[in-house]
Scaffold this active site. Sequence first.
Site, PDB file in Angstrom:
ATOM      1  N   ASP A 207       0.856  -1.191   0.000  1.00 54.59           N
ATOM      2  CA  ASP A 207       0.000   0.000   0.000  1.00 54.59           C
ATOM      3  C   ASP A 207       0.896   1.247   0.000  1.00 54.59           C
ATOM      4  O   ASP A 207       1.867   1.326   0.774  1.00 54.59           O
ATOM      5  CB  ASP A 207      -0.865  -0.048   1.274  1.00 54.59           C
ATOM      6  CG  ASP A 207      -2.039   0.905   1.237  1.00 54.59           C
ATOM      7  OD1 ASP A 207      -2.467   1.287   0.132  1.00 54.59           O
ATOM      8  OD2 ASP A 207      -2.543   1.246   2.329  1.00 54.59           O
TER       9      ASP A 207
ATOM     10  N   HIS B  76      -9.849   4.686  -1.797  1.00 47.92           N
ATOM     11  CA  HIS B  76      -9.039   4.712  -0.570  1.00 47.92           C
ATOM     12  C   HIS B  76      -9.817   5.432   0.530  1.00 47.92           C
ATOM     13  O   HIS B  76     -10.838   6.056   0.265  1.00 47.92           O
ATOM     14  CB  HIS B  76      -7.734   5.471  -0.822  1.00 47.92           C
ATOM     15  CG  HIS B  76      -6.675   4.640  -1.478  1.00 47.92           C
ATOM     16  ND1 HIS B  76      -5.474   4.360  -0.876  1.00 47.92           N
ATOM     17  CD2 HIS B  76      -6.645   4.024  -2.681  1.00 47.92           C
ATOM     18  CE1 HIS B  76      -4.745   3.609  -1.685  1.00 47.92           C
ATOM     19  NE2 HIS B  76      -5.427   3.396  -2.794  1.00 47.92           N
TER      20      HIS B  76
ATOM     21  N   GLY C 226      -7.215   7.807   7.532  1.00 48.33           N
ATOM     22  CA  GLY C 226      -7.044   8.059   8.955  1.00 48.33           C
ATOM     23  C   GLY C 226      -8.319   7.949   9.775  1.00 48.33           C
ATOM     24  O   GLY C 226      -9.408   7.698   9.259  1.00 48.33           O
TER      25      GLY C 226
ATOM     26  N   SER D 223     -12.777   3.733   5.339  1.00 52.04           N
ATOM     27  CA  SER D 223     -13.298   3.347   6.655  1.00 52.04           C
ATOM     28  C   SER D 223     -14.536   4.160   7.005  1.00 52.04           C
ATOM     29  O   SER D 223     -14.632   5.350   6.679  1.00 52.04           O
ATOM     30  CB  SER D 223     -12.223   3.553   7.730  1.00 52.04           C
ATOM     31  OG  SER D 223     -11.301   2.476   7.708  1.00 52.04           O
TER      32      SER D 223
ATOM     33  N   ASP E 287       2.736   5.461  -5.055  1.00 56.34           N
ATOM     34  CA  ASP E 287       1.992   6.684  -4.777  1.00 56.34           C
ATOM     35  C   ASP E 287       2.838   7.856  -5.239  1.00 56.34           C
ATOM     36  O   ASP E 287       3.676   8.360  -4.499  1.00 56.34           O
ATOM     37  CB  ASP E 287       1.682   6.771  -3.284  1.00 56.34           C
ATOM     38  CG  ASP E 287       0.900   8.021  -2.942  1.00 56.34           C
ATOM     39  OD1 ASP E 287       0.761   8.904  -3.821  1.00 56.34           O
ATOM     40  OD2 ASP E 287       0.432   8.134  -1.796  1.00 56.34           O
TER      41      ASP E 287
HETATM   42  P1  13P Z   1      -8.753   4.323   5.983  1.00 54.87           P
HETATM   43  O1  13P Z   1      -7.745   5.290   6.523  1.00 54.87           O
HETATM   44  O2  13P Z   1     -10.091   4.968   5.770  1.00 54.87           O
HETATM   45  O3  13P Z   1      -8.883   3.100   6.791  1.00 54.87           O
HETATM   46  O4  13P Z   1      -8.253   3.881   4.531  1.00 54.87           O
HETATM   47  C1  13P Z   1      -7.130   3.073   4.377  1.00 54.87           C
HETATM   48  C2  13P Z   1      -6.500   3.247   3.045  1.00 54.87           C
HETATM   49  O5  13P Z   1      -7.048   3.844   2.150  1.00 54.87           O
HETATM   50  C3  13P Z   1      -5.165   2.647   2.854  1.00 54.87           C
HETATM   51  O6  13P Z   1      -4.617   2.927   1.612  1.00 54.87           O
END
Ligand code: 13P
Length: 336
Positions: A83, A219, A186, A222, A105
Site C-alpha cells: 500500500d 481509498h 485516517g 473506513s 503513490d
Molecule cells: P482508511 O484510513 O479509511 O482506513 O483507509 C485506508 C487506506 O485507504 C489505505 O490505503
Amino acid sequence: MALVTLRQALDEARRGGYAVGAFNVSDVVQAEAVLDAAAETASPTILAALAGVTAHASDERFWAGLHRLIDGYPELPVVLHLDHGPHPAVCLRAMDHGFTSVMIDGSLRADGTPSSFAENLAVTAEVAAEAHRRGVSVEGELGTIGGSKTDGSRAAIVLADPEQAGEFVAATGVDALAVAIGTSHGAYKFDTPPDSTVLHMTLIEKIAARVPDTHLVMHGSSSLPAELREQNNRHGARLPESWGVPDSEKVRSIAMGVRKINQGMDSHLAFTGAVREALGADPLNVDPAPYLRAGRAAMQRMVAARMRIFGQAGHAGDYRARSLTEMAVRYSGGNA
Ligand code: 13P
C-alpha cells in the site's frame, strides 16, 4: 492457489460485479484476522501492508511471516499488496519479497506537497514497467487522497481530474487506479456526515468511462463506526467524534465501477477497542495472549462483515488462481 495478482483478483471481481476489500495489516495477528474472515466467508482477499509500518522488527521479517501465514490458506486467492509505496525503491523491495501487487503513490513529493501530473506519471510508469516485467500488478494514484500519512502529517485532498485519467493509464499501464474523490486516510475524516459536496461520487463514473480496462480503487473507505469509537473511549481512549464513508456509499461506488476498497482504520478501531476492553476487564492479567486474541476476533468479525457488504463473499472458488511460479513473480525468499 493462495497468491494471485491484483489484476487477476480485480478482473474476477469485475466479472462477478463485486469489489474486493484491501485490508491493512501491520502484523501477522491482524493478517490472520483478515485471512480467517476470508476463509469464513469464502472470499478472495487483499492483504495490504505499508512499508515501515509494522509491529515486527523489520518489514522483511513481517513479510516473510505473511508468506508463511498465507501458505496455510491454500484454498483462498490472496493478493499480497504494498500500500502507498512512496518511492520506486520501496516498490522494488516489496517485489523482491514476493508481493504480487504494488502501489506506487506518485501523488506527493518527498516534502509532502502534491506532485505535478507529469512527475506522478513518470514515477508510476517507471515502477509499472519493472513490475509488469516480473508479472506483478501495479496501482497508481490520480489526484491526492489526502489525510494522515505514515509520518503523522496530513496531506491535502486534490480531486482526481477525469480528463487526465486516459493519458495517465495509457502512459503508465497501471492495472488499478486510486481515484481521489474526497475521501481521506485516517481515524479523523469528516466533522459531519459526508454529503455530495464532500464525496464526489460522480467522479467515479466519469473516470470509469474513460479507463474501462483499469480497475478503480477507493481509498480512505473506513466508516469509523460510532460504536467502535465509543467502545475505545469507554476503555481509556479519547477519540473525537468523526465520520467516515457510509457503507451505502461504498456499495454505490461498486455499482459505479470501484473494484478495490481500502480499509485500515475500521480494523484498527475494532482490534484496539477489543484489546482495551479485555485489558480493562482483567486488571491482573499480564499475558498478551488473551487480549490479542480478543483483538483478532473483533477484527475478524469486522472484516467478515465488510466482505459480505462488498460482495466478495462466496467468490473464492470462482477461479483457478495461478501460483507464484506460473506468474513469474520473482521472490527472493523474504530474508530478514
Ligand atoms: P482508511 O484510513 O479509511 O482506513 O483507509 C485506508 C487506506 O485507504 C489505505 O490505503
